[in-house]
Design a protein around this motif. Sequence first.
Motif, PDB file in Angstrom:
ATOM      1  N   ILE A  86       0.827  -1.210   0.000  1.00 54.73           N
ATOM      2  CA  ILE A  86       0.000   0.000   0.000  1.00 54.73           C
ATOM      3  C   ILE A  86       0.859   1.257   0.000  1.00 54.73           C
ATOM      4  O   ILE A  86       0.572   2.223  -0.699  1.00 54.73           O
ATOM      5  CB  ILE A  86      -1.010  -0.003   1.178  1.00 54.73           C
ATOM      6  N   THR A  87       1.950   1.220   0.746  1.00 57.08           N
ATOM      7  CA  THR A  87       2.863   2.366   0.764  1.00 57.08           C
ATOM      8  C   THR A  87       3.519   2.544  -0.596  1.00 57.08           C
ATOM      9  O   THR A  87       3.653   3.669  -1.083  1.00 57.08           O
ATOM     10  CB  THR A  87       3.930   2.181   1.851  1.00 57.08           C
ATOM     11  N   LEU A  88       3.901   1.442  -1.206  1.00 57.32           N
ATOM     12  CA  LEU A  88       4.517   1.512  -2.535  1.00 57.32           C
ATOM     13  C   LEU A  88       3.552   2.115  -3.547  1.00 57.32           C
ATOM     14  O   LEU A  88       3.922   3.021  -4.306  1.00 57.32           O
ATOM     15  CB  LEU A  88       4.954   0.120  -2.990  1.00 57.32           C
ATOM     16  N   ILE A  89       2.317   1.667  -3.546  1.00 54.81           N
ATOM     17  CA  ILE A  89       1.338   2.156  -4.516  1.00 54.81           C
ATOM     18  C   ILE A  89       1.055   3.637  -4.304  1.00 54.81           C
ATOM     19  O   ILE A  89       1.027   4.424  -5.259  1.00 54.81           O
ATOM     20  CB  ILE A  89       0.045   1.322  -4.439  1.00 54.81           C
ATOM     21  N   VAL A  90       0.861   4.039  -3.064  1.00 58.93           N
ATOM     22  CA  VAL A  90       0.558   5.449  -2.784  1.00 58.93           C
ATOM     23  C   VAL A  90       1.725   6.342  -3.183  1.00 58.93           C
ATOM     24  O   VAL A  90       1.533   7.391  -3.809  1.00 58.93           O
ATOM     25  CB  VAL A  90       0.190   5.640  -1.297  1.00 58.93           C
ATOM     26  N   VAL A  91       2.930   5.949  -2.836  1.00 61.87           N
ATOM     27  CA  VAL A  91       4.100   6.772  -3.149  1.00 61.87           C
ATOM     28  C   VAL A  91       4.313   6.864  -4.658  1.00 61.87           C
ATOM     29  O   VAL A  91       4.592   7.946  -5.183  1.00 61.87           O
ATOM     30  CB  VAL A  91       5.358   6.226  -2.428  1.00 61.87           C
ATOM     31  N   VAL A  92       4.162   5.769  -5.367  1.00 65.05           N
ATOM     32  CA  VAL A  92       4.381   5.791  -6.818  1.00 65.05           C
ATOM     33  C   VAL A  92       3.307   6.618  -7.525  1.00 65.05           C
ATOM     34  O   VAL A  92       3.621   7.459  -8.377  1.00 65.05           O
ATOM     35  CB  VAL A  92       4.447   4.350  -7.379  1.00 65.05           C
TER      36      VAL A  92
END
Length: 132
Positions: A86-92
């Motif tokens: 979830i952190t990866l998706i939000v940051v990207v």
Amino acid sequence: MIPRLSANLDLTLKSVAVSMLIAVGVEFLVADRLLFPPVVVANIYFVLSIIAKVYARRIAVIAFGLACVVPIDAARTFMMGEAGVITLIVVVVASVYLAGVSYQVFRHEASALLDRARRGDSPTEETDTTSD
């Protein structure tokens, strides 16, 4: 064309920072791990959003550079197992949106400078066009 692109950059930087902080908060609640790099980058985005009202062109370049580098670090921390998906998706997604807005603001500012140079206005004027 959008009349106040610096306000758009300002709000974009703030929304990206808030979304990154929310993602880190959810990660902390779910997985009980706190990721400091996104928190630091979010604070940098907040500071840049304050300055973006006056120096839109300069902040657009800095924000574009950060938007290109931050997803690489997010992918690295995800691959090492230190961050969740979830952190990866939000940051990207937030970084891609910020890169698009930054590019649009820089392009608008650069075309305004070129138009001013073609008209023969004073080249010593170094102010951004959105600081009116």
